[in-house]
Design a protein around this motif. Structure first.
Motif, PDB file in Angstrom:
ATOM      1  N   ALA A 206       0.824  -1.211   0.000  1.00 27.54           N
ATOM      2  CA  ALA A 206       0.000   0.000   0.000  1.00 27.54           C
ATOM      3  C   ALA A 206       0.859   1.262   0.000  1.00 27.54           C
ATOM      4  CB  ALA A 206      -0.920  -0.010   1.215  1.00 27.54           C
ATOM      5  N   TRP A 207       1.874   1.305   0.902  1.00 30.13           N
ATOM      6  CA  TRP A 207       2.676   2.528   1.009  1.00 30.13           C
ATOM      7  C   TRP A 207       3.510   2.735  -0.252  1.00 30.13           C
ATOM      8  CZ3 TRP A 207       4.927   1.480   6.600  1.00 30.13           C
ATOM      9  CH2 TRP A 207       3.856   1.371   7.489  1.00 30.13           C
ATOM     10  N   GLY A 208       4.046   1.676  -0.798  1.00 34.97           N
ATOM     11  CA  GLY A 208       4.857   1.785  -2.014  1.00 34.97           C
ATOM     12  C   GLY A 208       4.047   2.299  -3.172  1.00 34.97           C
ATOM     13  N   LEU A 209       2.848   1.758  -3.317  1.00 36.54           N
ATOM     14  CA  LEU A 209       2.008   2.216  -4.430  1.00 36.54           C
ATOM     15  C   LEU A 209       1.602   3.672  -4.218  1.00 36.54           C
ATOM     16  CD1 LEU A 209       0.830   1.378  -7.072  1.00 36.54           C
ATOM     17  CD2 LEU A 209      -1.169   0.432  -5.915  1.00 36.54           C
ATOM     18  N   ALA A 210       1.378   4.064  -2.967  1.00 34.94           N
ATOM     19  CA  ALA A 210       1.044   5.463  -2.679  1.00 34.94           C
ATOM     20  C   ALA A 210       2.167   6.376  -3.148  1.00 34.94           C
ATOM     21  CB  ALA A 210       0.804   5.649  -1.180  1.00 34.94           C
ATOM     22  N   VAL A 211       3.402   6.017  -2.801  1.00 30.26           N
ATOM     23  CA  VAL A 211       4.551   6.834  -3.223  1.00 30.26           C
ATOM     24  C   VAL A 211       4.634   6.859  -4.748  1.00 30.26           C
ATOM     25  CG1 VAL A 211       7.070   6.960  -3.228  1.00 30.26           C
ATOM     26  CG2 VAL A 211       5.862   6.435  -1.109  1.00 30.26           C
ATOM     27  N   PHE A 212       4.397   5.709  -5.370  1.00 33.80           N
ATOM     28  CA  PHE A 212       4.482   5.653  -6.834  1.00 33.80           C
ATOM     29  C   PHE A 212       3.433   6.549  -7.476  1.00 33.80           C
ATOM     30  CE2 PHE A 212       3.838   4.211 -11.090  1.00 33.80           C
ATOM     31  CZ  PHE A 212       5.128   3.958 -11.522  1.00 33.80           C
ATOM     32  N   LEU A 213       2.200   6.484  -6.977  1.00 39.70           N
ATOM     33  CA  LEU A 213       1.114   7.271  -7.570  1.00 39.70           C
ATOM     34  C   LEU A 213       1.407   8.763  -7.478  1.00 39.70           C
ATOM     35  CD1 LEU A 213      -1.963   5.238  -6.305  1.00 39.70           C
ATOM     36  CD2 LEU A 213      -1.265   5.554  -8.686  1.00 39.70           C
ATOM     37  N   ILE A 214       1.966   9.178  -6.331  1.00 39.65           N
ATOM     38  CA  ILE A 214       2.275  10.604  -6.174  1.00 39.65           C
ATOM     39  C   ILE A 214       3.383  11.011  -7.148  1.00 39.65           C
ATOM     40  CG2 ILE A 214       3.189  12.325  -4.581  1.00 39.65           C
ATOM     41  CD1 ILE A 214       1.823  10.695  -2.321  1.00 39.65           C
ATOM     42  N   THR A 215       4.434  10.198  -7.205  1.00 43.67           N
ATOM     43  CA  THR A 215       5.547  10.520  -8.104  1.00 43.67           C
ATOM     44  C   THR A 215       5.074  10.578  -9.550  1.00 43.67           C
ATOM     45  OG1 THR A 215       6.857   9.165  -6.605  1.00 43.67           O
ATOM     46  CG2 THR A 215       7.943   9.924  -8.605  1.00 43.67           C
ATOM     47  N   GLN A 216       4.268   9.595  -9.916  1.00 49.80           N
ATOM     48  CA  GLN A 216       3.763   9.555 -11.291  1.00 49.80           C
ATOM     49  C   GLN A 216       2.925  10.784 -11.611  1.00 49.80           C
ATOM     50  OE1 GLN A 216       1.924   5.930 -13.536  1.00 49.80           O
ATOM     51  NE2 GLN A 216       0.292   6.849 -12.344  1.00 49.80           N
ATOM     52  N   ALA A 217       2.059  11.160 -10.665  1.00 47.77           N
ATOM     53  CA  ALA A 217       1.201  12.322 -10.894  1.00 47.77           C
ATOM     54  C   ALA A 217       2.041  13.575 -11.098  1.00 47.77           C
ATOM     55  CB  ALA A 217       0.257  12.491  -9.707  1.00 47.77           C
ATOM     56  N   VAL A 218       3.085  13.732 -10.254  1.00 48.64           N
ATOM     57  CA  VAL A 218       3.936  14.932 -10.361  1.00 48.64           C
ATOM     58  C   VAL A 218       4.673  14.932 -11.694  1.00 48.64           C
ATOM     59  CG1 VAL A 218       5.954  16.096  -9.396  1.00 48.64           C
ATOM     60  CG2 VAL A 218       4.190  15.197  -7.875  1.00 48.64           C
ATOM     61  N   MET A 219       5.190  13.759 -12.096  1.00 55.54           N
ATOM     62  CA  MET A 219       5.949  13.699 -13.344  1.00 55.54           C
ATOM     63  C   MET A 219       5.064  13.969 -14.563  1.00 55.54           C
ATOM     64  SD  MET A 219       8.512  10.540 -12.642  1.00 55.54           S
ATOM     65  CE  MET A 219       9.208  10.527 -14.291  1.00 55.54           C
ATOM     66  N   PHE A 220       3.855  13.447 -14.540  1.00 57.33           N
ATOM     67  CA  PHE A 220       2.945  13.698 -15.674  1.00 57.33           C
ATOM     68  C   PHE A 220       2.577  15.173 -15.741  1.00 57.33           C
ATOM     69  CE2 PHE A 220       1.273   9.847 -17.891  1.00 57.33           C
ATOM     70  CZ  PHE A 220       2.219   8.965 -17.391  1.00 57.33           C
ATOM     71  N   ARG A 221       2.341  15.744 -14.595  1.00 59.63           N
ATOM     72  CA  ARG A 221       1.991  17.160 -14.520  1.00 59.63           C
ATOM     73  C   ARG A 221       3.139  18.005 -15.062  1.00 59.63           C
ATOM     74  NH1 ARG A 221      -1.742  19.725 -10.848  1.00 59.63           N
ATOM     75  NH2 ARG A 221      -1.996  21.821 -11.671  1.00 59.63           N
ATOM     76  N   TRP A 222       4.339  17.692 -14.595  1.00 61.56           N
ATOM     77  CA  TRP A 222       5.544  18.442 -14.970  1.00 61.56           C
ATOM     78  C   TRP A 222       5.739  18.400 -16.488  1.00 61.56           C
ATOM     79  CZ3 TRP A 222       9.257  20.921 -11.850  1.00 61.56           C
ATOM     80  CH2 TRP A 222      10.427  21.302 -12.517  1.00 61.56           C
ATOM     81  N   ASN A 223       5.498  17.230 -17.077  1.00 59.22           N
ATOM     82  CA  ASN A 223       5.718  17.061 -18.505  1.00 59.22           C
ATOM     83  C   ASN A 223       4.467  17.346 -19.330  1.00 59.22           C
ATOM     84  OD1 ASN A 223       8.583  15.970 -18.777  1.00 59.22           O
ATOM     85  ND2 ASN A 223       7.712  14.732 -17.130  1.00 59.22           N
ATOM     86  N   GLY A 224       3.437  17.876 -18.670  1.00 57.96           N
ATOM     87  CA  GLY A 224       2.222  18.244 -19.390  1.00 57.96           C
ATOM     88  C   GLY A 224       1.511  17.066 -20.034  1.00 57.96           C
ATOM     89  N   LYS A 225       1.608  15.899 -19.423  1.00 58.17           N
ATOM     90  CA  LYS A 225       0.944  14.725 -19.988  1.00 58.17           C
ATOM     91  C   LYS A 225      -0.270  14.351 -19.157  1.00 58.17           C
ATOM     92  CE  LYS A 225       3.354  11.205 -20.975  1.00 58.17           C
ATOM     93  NZ  LYS A 225       4.286  10.142 -21.368  1.00 58.17           N
ATOM     94  N   THR A 226      -1.220  13.666 -19.786  1.00 55.29           N
ATOM     95  CA  THR A 226      -2.359  13.174 -19.023  1.00 55.29           C
ATOM     96  C   THR A 226      -2.287  11.654 -18.972  1.00 55.29           C
ATOM     97  OG1 THR A 226      -3.442  14.147 -20.942  1.00 55.29           O
ATOM     98  CG2 THR A 226      -4.493  14.479 -18.792  1.00 55.29           C
ATOM     99  N   LEU A 227      -2.651  11.113 -17.838  1.00 52.39           N
ATOM    100  CA  LEU A 227      -2.619   9.671 -17.672  1.00 52.39           C
ATOM    101  C   LEU A 227      -3.886   9.074 -18.288  1.00 52.39           C
ATOM    102  CD1 LEU A 227      -1.078   7.305 -16.345  1.00 52.39           C
ATOM    103  CD2 LEU A 227      -2.465   7.674 -14.312  1.00 52.39           C
ATOM    104  N   ASP A 228      -3.706   7.997 -19.023  1.00 53.43           N
ATOM    105  CA  ASP A 228      -4.819   7.249 -19.601  1.00 53.43           C
ATOM    106  C   ASP A 228      -5.792   6.868 -18.486  1.00 53.43           C
ATOM    107  OD1 ASP A 228      -6.468   5.375 -20.680  1.00 53.43           O
ATOM    108  OD2 ASP A 228      -4.881   4.267 -21.728  1.00 53.43           O
TER     109      ASP A 228
END
Lengths: 400, 127, 240
Positions: A206-228
């Motif tokens: 649970a905690w690992g996936l939480a960290v991953f989801l946050i990192t992914q969201a920030v990276m997509f935002r930074w690169n102006g991408k939207t997640l499928d």
């Protein structure tokens, strides 16, 4: 290239350096705090002969448990063959290395004799769970480094599955080791349970996936991408399942304890009587499990990236509360030296231990987060392959 | 002309710095042994080279196996080598252990736990 | 001659030698003989204590004071929760109202949890059963403090300067009662035992069936604290 994109690229670069500077500063402050503690001794911390492990251990164990858990994303790709997760495997491996480094940074610098870290690395007592963990941690670095290499080098890609399986098995053993640090302690009511090993594994999911989801969201935002949205849906459903599983283990742990007469006083202490009860019910159960599950399974909120990210943040807040209750609360409950009798002494026997963390130990813990953050930031900046690149259509999206 | 002047000025400025660097060289340690015993446990050359190994070997034997009363002993070193002025082997660079270790830039780890003063009597105040 | 028989012979010889070496009336027990120079601790001995709580008064802390003096535990860390305590008096009030008091220290277990959990092997048990911390390899992780069921260990929270030359101890390491190993090796009694004017503490060799401590344990009711953990402690109690 028009002027606007050049300008925005420049702005992004300066923003990167600003964020990097903040991360470096936090790490440096953490290191400075450790030097301060080293020079004056642990007298400058809130840790005592009653609460021997404090806030640094909360941070360190969070980072180490989440580090092994975040590798799950890669495992689901390599071991279980899900394409959407395969694209995320490199980032998951990087986060593992980053958080493991951060956790060990805190754990090693909190030692009474941090200058003797070489002794910890060269002298082993093989009956010690700690000594096993020294092997498991260093092995984890090696395996994940090879795993990343295999994932990023096209010619080596056929090896991704066997290496992925090895990493998956290793991380399960590693979290078992982390849980067993406590599971093997016979002296304290809060620990001494074999349940802690699987419980730590599911917590790491649970905690690992939480960290991953946050990192992914920030990276997509930074690169102006939207997640499928299809990928978001799959990930948030998996996340919800993990949170529910943690809650399940928590219930089983406390119910078994409540069933054993000798543990009832401890359960009453943690669940009702002490300050830890509020942290347990509000922090761990409400903020860390019920609220995020409500968000994730809400028909509208659950579709939105920002809501899923918020749920992930809540889970991490809950994780810190859980570890605080587990580690500090577990130590605060007095040792049962003479079962059934009331005891008092100048060494605080029979009394609930009090703990007020000091600034240096908090900053050391924060420094661990800073180190993990810096490694992630630099890795992502240097190697573009860490950014998940999804195909337009998910081939296996329909199958599951 | 200007270039020559500036070169000369640079040299003039650099000279004292060079001298200072030379003067700042760490002098050899000069710890005098004030209460020498008749004979150290080994010849000085061997002690200089191997004292750490001798002490390390002995510490493990004493602590882990309980062997006492052998020729190598840290308290034995202190008994002869402590300074008369301070009664200690550390504290300043004139004192035996610290003087040499400061010169060699080797961190001393013994005295965080061991008592560096010769014949020291613990005061025994109750905590 | 088998190893055991030989050991028994040696022990008997040592006891005899002790008996003739010590003048009658002098309160010194035979097994606590000084070892010769260069001789290691032997498993023919297992040092232990028998504490009679019936003779131990709640108001008396002579053993605690003697321990502090002997072992140089003199520091005054501002926070009392951070001070080292090698031995402490515990006051016990049982459910039926019975009250008593006893000294609690490292129990010198035969199967010590602190030794099991220590990552570097700093926590160790000597051949004669004395549990010690080898501070040369202690990294200060405090895992042993988490593992000890008796809260016998302390962590040194501040730099120290007032150590007894015979009892090294220092910042960043964990420490506990050494059973006054530096005295025992010289044939003396632990400081707490010597200081107990009530005669509540008996020191001796649990491995020798003829020692006073062994004979009393064989014939009188004695208890190990947390006997349920089966750690086979070297410190035994009477009257609890």
């Amino acid at each position: 290239m028009n002027t606007a994109t050049v300008l925005s690229a420049r702005a992004a670069t300066s923003k990167f350096w600003l964020i990097a500077a903040v991360g470096a500063l936090i790490s440096a402050i953490g290191f400075g705090s450790a030097l301060y503690m080293e020079h004056h001794g642990h007298a400058v911390t809130g840790m005592t002969n009653q609460i021997v492990w404090g806030l640094p251990h909360v941070f360190a164990i969070f980072l180490i448990v989440a580090a092994s858990g975040v590798l799950n994303v890669a495992s689901i790709g390599s071991v279980f063959g899900k394409t959407a997760y395969k694209k995320r495997a490199p980032l998951s491996g990087l986060l593992t290395l980053a958080m493991l480094s951060g956790g060990l940074f805190v754990l090693m610098l909190d030692l009474g004799r941090a200058d003797r870290v070489m002794i910890a690395a060269t002298k082993y007592n093989f009956t010690s769970v700690f000594a096993w963990n020294v092997f498991l941690y260093s092995g984890m670095f090696g395996i994940v480094a090879v795993y990343l290499w295999v994932l990023m080098e096209k010619r080596l890609y056929p090896f991704a599955k066997p290496v992925g399986v090895a990493a998956f098995v290793w991380r399960l053993v590693l979290t078992t080791g982390t849980g067993s640090i406590f599971g093997f302690l016979i002296s304290r009511n809060a620990y001494q349970s074999a349940l802690l090993a699987p419980m730590f594994i599911i917590m790491s999911f649970a905690w690992g996936l939480a960290v991953f989801l946050i990192t992914q969201a920030v990276m997509f935002r930074w690169n102006g991408k939207t997640l499928d949205p299809a990928i978001l849906k799959r990930m948030k459903n998996l996340f919800g399942t993990f949170i529910a599983a943690v809650l399940y283990f928590l219930i089983v742990y406390h119910l078994t304890n409540l069933y054993f007469a000798k543990q009832v006083a401890f359960e009453k202490f943690i669940l009702i009587d002490s300050g830890f009860a509020a942290i347990f019910w509000i922090g761990q159960v409400l903020i860390g499990a019920l609220l995020p599950m409500a968000i994730l399974y809400h028909p509208r909120l659950g579709q939105r990236m920002c809501a899923v990210t918020a749920a992930a943040v809540l889970v991490i807040v809950g994780a810190f509360c859980e570890l605080y209750v587990f580690i500090i609360g577990g130590e605060a409950f007095p040792l049962d030296i003479f079962p059934g009798a009331e005891i008092t002494s100048s060494f605080f026997d029979g009394q609930v231990a009090t703990y007020s963390p000091s600034l240096p130990e908090f900053l050391l813990g924060l420094g661990g987060l800073g180190v993990a953050f810096m490694i992630t930031l630099i890795g992502v900046r240097l190697i573009s392959k860490f950014l998940p690149e999804d195909d337009a259509v998910q081939p296996d999206a329909a199958t599951d | 002309m200007l270039r020559i002047l500036s070169t000369l000025a640079t040299i003039a400025l650099a000279l004292p710095l060079l001298q200072a660097a030379h003067a700042g060289e760490v002098p050899k340690p000069s710890a005098a042994i004030e209460s020498p015993g008749t004979q150290c446990v080994a010849p000085p050359a061997e002690i200089r080279r191997n004292h750490m190994e001798m002490l390390k070997h002995q510490r493990d034997l004493t602590l882990r196996e309980g062997i006492r009363g052998t020729k190598v002993s840290l308290n034995g070193c202190i008994a002869c080598h402590a300074s008369k002025k301070t009664g200690s082997v550390i504290g300043n660079n004139d004192n035996f252990c610290q003087g040499c270790h400061a010169y060699a830039a080797v961190k001393l780890d013994c005295w965080d736990c061991h008592q560096p003063k010769a014949g020291y009597q613990a005061t025994g105040a109750t905590p | 001659m088998t190893e055991n028989a030989r050991r028994g012979f040696l022990a008997a010889g040592a006891t005899f030698a002790g008996a003739i070496a010590v003048a009658p009336g002098l309160h010194l027990i035979a097994p606590a003989l000084a070892r010769g120079a260069g001789e290691p601790a032997s498993n023919a001995n297992r040092w232990g204590l028998l504490i009679d709580t019936n003779k131990c008064s709640a108001s008396c802390d002579a053993c605690v004071k003697a321990c502090a003096t002997e072992n140089g535990i003199t520091e005054q860390v501002a926070d009392p929760r951070q001070r080292s305590q090698w031995i402490r008096k515990i006051d016990i009030k049982e459910k039926n109202g019975r009250q008593h008091s006893l000294p609690m220290m490292c129990q010198h277990c035969s199967d010590p949890p602190c030794v099991d959990v220590c990552p570097t092997g700093a926590s160790m048990k000597r051949a004669d059963g004395i549990v010690l911390v080898d501070r040369h390899v202690c990294i200060g992780c405090r895992y042993c403090m988490m593992a000890c069921p008796y809260k016998a260990r302390s962590f040194v929270h501040e730099p120290l300067t007032e150590q007894n030359p015979q009892v090294p101890r220092g910042i960043g390491c964990v420490e506990a009662c050494t059973l006054c190993v530096h005295r025992v090796d010289k044939g003396q009694l632990p400081a707490c035992v010597e200081a107990c004017t009530e005669g509540a503490m008996l020191f001796g060799n649990l491995a020798d069936p003829n020692s006073e401590i062994s004979r009393r344990i064989a014939h009188e009711a004695t208890t190990q604290v947390r006997a349920d953990l089966k750690l086979n402690t070297g410190v035994r109690y009477q009257g609890i």
